[in-house]
Scaffold this active site. Structure first.
Site, mmCIF file in Angstrom:
data_model
loop_
_atom_site.group_PDB
_atom_site.id
_atom_site.type_symbol
_atom_site.label_atom_id
_atom_site.label_comp_id
_atom_site.label_asym_id
_atom_site.label_seq_id
_atom_site.Cartn_x
_atom_site.Cartn_y
_atom_site.Cartn_z
ATOM 1 N N SER A 14 35.970 -41.884 -13.432
ATOM 2 C CA SER A 14 36.768 -42.885 -14.200
ATOM 3 C C SER A 14 36.621 -44.117 -14.658
ATOM 4 O O SER A 14 36.274 -44.787 -13.415
ATOM 5 C CB SER A 14 38.346 -42.267 -13.143
ATOM 6 O OG SER A 14 39.035 -41.457 -13.302
ATOM 7 N N HIS A 47 44.003 -47.223 -13.101
ATOM 8 C CA HIS A 47 44.412 -46.695 -12.129
ATOM 9 C C HIS A 47 43.022 -47.151 -11.163
ATOM 10 O O HIS A 47 43.248 -46.401 -10.021
ATOM 11 C CB HIS A 47 44.439 -45.433 -12.181
ATOM 12 C CG HIS A 47 43.389 -44.054 -13.367
ATOM 13 N ND1 HIS A 47 43.106 -43.963 -13.800
ATOM 14 C CD2 HIS A 47 42.180 -43.739 -12.107
ATOM 15 C CE1 HIS A 47 42.093 -42.647 -14.250
ATOM 16 N NE2 HIS A 47 41.663 -43.138 -12.379
ATOM 17 N N ASP A 68 45.817 -47.102 -19.653
ATOM 18 C CA ASP A 68 45.438 -47.521 -18.152
ATOM 19 C C ASP A 68 43.996 -47.646 -18.344
ATOM 20 O O ASP A 68 42.206 -47.205 -18.735
ATOM 21 C CB ASP A 68 44.644 -45.770 -18.161
ATOM 22 C CG ASP A 68 44.081 -45.216 -17.452
ATOM 23 O OD1 ASP A 68 44.495 -45.984 -16.010
ATOM 24 O OD2 ASP A 68 43.590 -44.108 -16.577
#
Length: 469
Positions: free
Chosen positions: A211, A108, A138
């Site tokens: 992230s 993402h 992911d």
């Protein structure tokens, strides 16, 4: 007596001493050794194509408070003046896994990017090539044109224990090489819409920008990739989730060698087994994965798996929650024959299933509720009608009866709704209204029995209990 008194005072003095620094983990050497291999990742996209979770929004799209805007040097403009569009940037983290420039981050972080830029610890900024990216896990594998780079040490996430200290390095809100620490709160967490990743839950402070960054153990080994947080405010609330490095490296290896990821596929729709369902199926405890639907032409169908089976073990691994099963199946290489232990009609059976390849489009279409027609009453205090050809085709249901009306009684207590299609009751297939009335008339009292329904195209089992008169 005097000696005893002195001993007591000595003990009290020892207990009153503050905890020394030596009693707590020392992260200094770990950070010095590992942080050079942690990178900042930004992406450029065409104006108007910004993806969710950019540098000025939280993970749910929430706008970051005003105080952070100065640090990002956002353009200022007078009120009423339309800001000039720039290529938006998405800030994230990553880490180098090989000295020739391969690195990992989250899917993402780089999704829909026209350009991916990697800023190294020595302040060099290089454009990265996306070798491959996998939305389901992911994970994204990138490559930069450089060599002799610092790398992280890779550990084994399966060796992690709950309560173990872990540390994260990343770029929360764009602040490079921020370090936060905490403990492993839980393992094998299943999150909504994240079927194929058994997440590591921690209380390490993770915020937008973390992230894709690494999660280290005290040995300085990467054991996870920070991916998600649970938040109501857009910021850290004590619940962070990391992708196990064992899962990430398997995905990275496939992306590097073939450019895509293959996963095992069983071909069943499952649901959780609660206490009442466990009792109705004759189980000792609420555990396993209840098969609500077997997809036509799937490996499960070919192996003889049936709707109403409860899968208790897969390849020797105990299925405690239904969410465990996709993790187990997804790790099996397609083509391998797997041993599946089930309970069917109160009896244990073992099936051999040749695992297939998970399709790209594996979601069932949601359909409209039917409009029933014919009435009949029964012990469930509901009215049902025959299932016509149009509903069969739309809902991909071969047989059953449609709930037309729900009155106060056992059916309502079980949660039946108008439009539900009842396909199985107490282990027997329901083909017609007469079948349903015959089976319902023979239902035992004071103990739950399983009932399979299809609600708006989604199959499920619910427990039904007829109370003593």
């Amino acid at each position: 007596m005097r000696a005893m008194t002195q001993l007591i005072f000595a003990c009290i003095a020892i207990l009153a001493l503050p905890v020394s620094a030596a009693d707590l983990p020392d992260f200094k050497s770990l950070v010095k050794e590992s942080s050079p291999a942690v990178v900042n990742i930004s992406t450029e996209q065409k104006a108007g194509s910004q993806s969710e979770g950019g540098p000025f929004t939280g993970p749910g799209g929430e706008e970051i408070p005003e105080i952070f805007r100065h640090f990002f040097r956002m353009p200022e403009f007078n009120q009423g003046e339309r800001p000039r569009r720039k290529a938006p940037q998405s800030l994230g983290s990553g880490f180098i896994i090989s000295d020739d420039g391969y690195l990992l981050t989250n899917h993402h972080v780089i999704a829909d990017a026209d350009k991916v830029l990697v800023r190294l610890a020595d302040r060099r900024e290089l454009e990265a090539e996306v070798i491959g990216s996998d939305e389901r896990s992911d994970i994204a594998l990138l490559k930069i044109d450089a060599d002799h780079l610092p790398t992280v040490k890779l550990g084994r996430s399966r060796d992690l224990e709950v309560g173990e200290w872990v540390l994260a390095i990343g770029s929360p809100f764009g602040f490079d090489h921020s370090v936060t620490a905490g403990i492993v709160s839980a393992k094998e967490r299943a999150l909504a819409n994240e079927t194929y990743v058994p997440f590591i839950q921690t209380d390490v402070a993770i915020n937008p920008g973390n992230s894709g960054g690494p999660l280290f153990n005290l040995e300085g080994e990467v054991v996870g990739i920070n991916s998600q947080i649970y938040t109501r405010s857009g910021g850290f609330m004590g619940l962070s989730f990391a992708i196990p490095i064992d899962v990430a490296m398997d995905v990275a290896d496939q992306l590097k060698t073939q450019g895509f990821v293959t996963r095992g596929w069983l071909g069943v729709i499952i649901q959780e087994v609660n206490r009442d369902l466990a009792e109705s199926f004759g189980l000792d405890k609420p555990a396993g994965a209840l098969v609500a639907k077997v997809l036509s032409g799937s490996p499960a169908a070919d192996a003889g798996v049936q709707e109403g089976d409860v899968i208790l073990r897969f390849e020797g691994q105990e299925v405690i929650r239904s969410s465990d099963l996709p993790h187990f199946v997804g790790r099996v290489k397609p083509g391998k024959k797997a041993r599946v232990e089930i309970v069917r009609g109160g009896e244990s059976k073992t099936l051999r299933v040749e695992i297939g390849v998970l399709p790209k489009q594996d979601e069932l279409a949601q359909t409209e509720r039917a409009q029933p027609h014919e009435d009949k009453s029964n012990r469930l205090d509901i009215e049902v009608t025959a299932l016509d050809a149009k509903r069969k085709e739309k809902w991909q249901v071969s047989s059953g009866v449609v709930v037309h009306r729900v009155m106060p009684g056992p059916g309502a207590d079980a949660g039946l709704m108008v439009g539900d299609v009842i396909t199985m009751l107490n282990g027997e297939q329901v083909d017609t209204v007469d079948d349903f009335n015959r089976i319902s008339a023979q239902l035992p009292e004071a103990r739950p029995v399983p009932m399979r329904i299809v609600r708006r195209g989604s199959p499920m089992f619910i427990p039904l209990k007829i109370e003593d008169k």
